[in-house]
Scaffold this active site. Structure first.
Site, PDB file in Angstrom:
ATOM      1  N   LYS A   5     -18.346 -10.834  72.473  1.00  0.00           N
ATOM      2  CA  LYS A   5     -18.400  -9.747  71.264  1.00  0.00           C
ATOM      3  C   LYS A   5     -18.390  -9.831  69.968  1.00  0.00           C
ATOM      4  CE  LYS A   5     -16.914  -7.225  75.326  1.00  0.00           C
ATOM      5  NZ  LYS A   5     -15.452  -7.112  75.594  1.00  0.00           N
ATOM      6  N   LYS A  22      -7.564 -16.647  70.631  1.00  0.00           N
ATOM      7  CA  LYS A  22      -7.040 -15.614  70.150  1.00  0.00           C
ATOM      8  C   LYS A  22      -6.593 -15.549  69.144  1.00  0.00           C
ATOM      9  CE  LYS A  22     -10.076 -12.425  73.014  1.00  0.00           C
ATOM     10  NZ  LYS A  22      -9.579 -10.602  74.019  1.00  0.00           N
ATOM     11  N   LYS A  82     -18.340 -20.011  74.102  1.00  0.00           N
ATOM     12  CA  LYS A  82     -18.633 -19.133  75.059  1.00  0.00           C
ATOM     13  C   LYS A  82     -19.537 -17.907  74.750  1.00  0.00           C
ATOM     14  CE  LYS A  82     -15.137 -15.999  75.836  1.00  0.00           C
ATOM     15  NZ  LYS A  82     -14.587 -15.758  76.779  1.00  0.00           N
TER      16      LYS A  82
END
Ligand code: TYM
Length: 332
Positions: free
Chosen positions: A197, A111, A194
């Site tokens: 969102k 992230k 993956k």
């Protein structure tokens, strides 16, 4: 006693990965466990969230969870920031977890990316808050998708370290529940990434609220290869996109991967995709229409979250009081 705790971030675009990796299992576990489900708004702000959108996303997440089958009469559903015990215990855990442990967290590395120096301190210590979420209730079992496994290992390390430091067997060492054939749902466009969102392309994911036509078109366009559908588990090796679609199908139908391979192996992807799209539509479209009903009833959703928080606080308050006493804070 067995107690479940799990959480989901209200950051919009809840998708089939969230549904199969977490929500569908949360619903099933309600019949055997005492369950506490949390919309983790404090985790969400570890990356900046527009305030109005965040409020909306919290209500939307509540609507999605209730529409999917979370039973608000038997389970507790609330948003994290209403119960101050999470933040209080997180601070104590910040003082237990070692920097070396946090440095190993792959999700932080993903992230924060190259811009590590600009990532918030909250994003870095986020796993400690996650441990606090779970242990504020002394939960014993945590149903999650595969991507949360490392965070749960850290939760176990924190519990063990706390117990050892203070010489008391206080916190349980939690068991992750990573269940089913779709514990890591991948992007429909790239089987090595993956489903997420935050992916810029909406065609990489099925959102829980996608319409029938959108679901059909996303599955039709999902990436596959030019070979027939694999005919055995070993033949899945190196065929990431095929594996992903078969896993999704198995999880939705609640059968084994072997069974889906037996039914579709050797056939064409177009037949598999047509049946898969139909299966996703029949699972998600009724949920979507219930979500819309609930979204029209804002006061109802707000009351559920408020009442849920009151029940959650009743459980966590005495636990945090004991923790403070163990640590030596003056609480009397
Ligand atoms: P979050 O909000 O990213 O995801 C919520 C749940 O969905 C699962 N999930 C997936 N499962 C399969 N395939 C995917 N592509 C996929 N993407 C997401 C996640 O594993 C998760 O179970 N840190 C957590 C939230 C959290 C939490 C907690 C969870 C905060 N406190 C305490 C358990 C216990 C998170 O960001 O999940």
């Amino acid at each position: 006693m067995k107690r479940i705790f799990s959480g989901i971030q209200p950051t919009g675009n809840l998708h089939l990965g969230n549904y199969l990796g977490a929500v569908k299992n949360w619903v099933k576990l309600q019949s055997t466990y005492e369950c506490i489900y949390c919309i983790v708004d404090m985790h969400a702000i570890t990356t900046f969230q527009d305030p109005k959108k965040l409020t909306q996303n919290i209500r939307d997440a509540a609507a999605i969870l209730i529409a999917s089958g979370i039973n608000i009469n038997s389970s507790i559903l609330f948003n994290q920031s209403r119960v101050p015990m999470h933040a209080e215990l997180a601070w104590i855990f910040n003082c237990i977890a070692k920097i070396g442990w946090l440095n190993r967290m792959t999700q932080f590395k993903d992230k924060a990316g190259k811009n590590r120096e600009k990532a918030s301190a909250g994003l870095y210590i986020y796993p400690n808050l996650m441990a606090a979420d779970i242990l504020s209730y002394k939960a014993t079992h945590v149903p999650v998708g595969d991507d949360q496994k490392q965070h749960l290992e850290l939760t176990r390390d924190i519990a063990i370290s706390f117990n050892d430091s203070y010489g008391i067997k206080y916190f349980p060492v939690v068991e992750p529940l990573i269940i089913g054939e779709a514990t890591r749902v991948m992007s429909l466009r790239d089987g090595s990434k993956k489903m997420s969102k935050s992916d810029n392309s909406d065609f990489t994911r099925i959102n829980i609220t996608d319409s029938k036509d959108v679901i059909a078109s996303k599955i039709k366009k999902a990436k596959t290869d030019s070979l027939p559908v694999p005919e055995s588990i070993t033949a899945l090796s190196g065929r990431l996109e095929a594996k992903n679609l078969l896993g999704i199908f198995a999880a939705l139908k609640e059968v084994s991967l072997e069974k889906i391979i037996k039914d579709y192996g050797g056939g064409t992807f177009s037949v598999l995709k047509e049946d898969l799209a139909e299966c996703i539509i029949s699972e998600l479209v009724p949920v979507s229409s219930e979500i819309k009903n609930l979204q029209n009833n804002r006061e109802y959703l707000d009351k559920i979250l408020k009442d849920g928080a009151t029940k959650a606080e009743e459980i966590s308050k005495p636990i945090i009081k004991e923790v403070k006493e163990i640590v030596g804070f003056l609480v009397a």
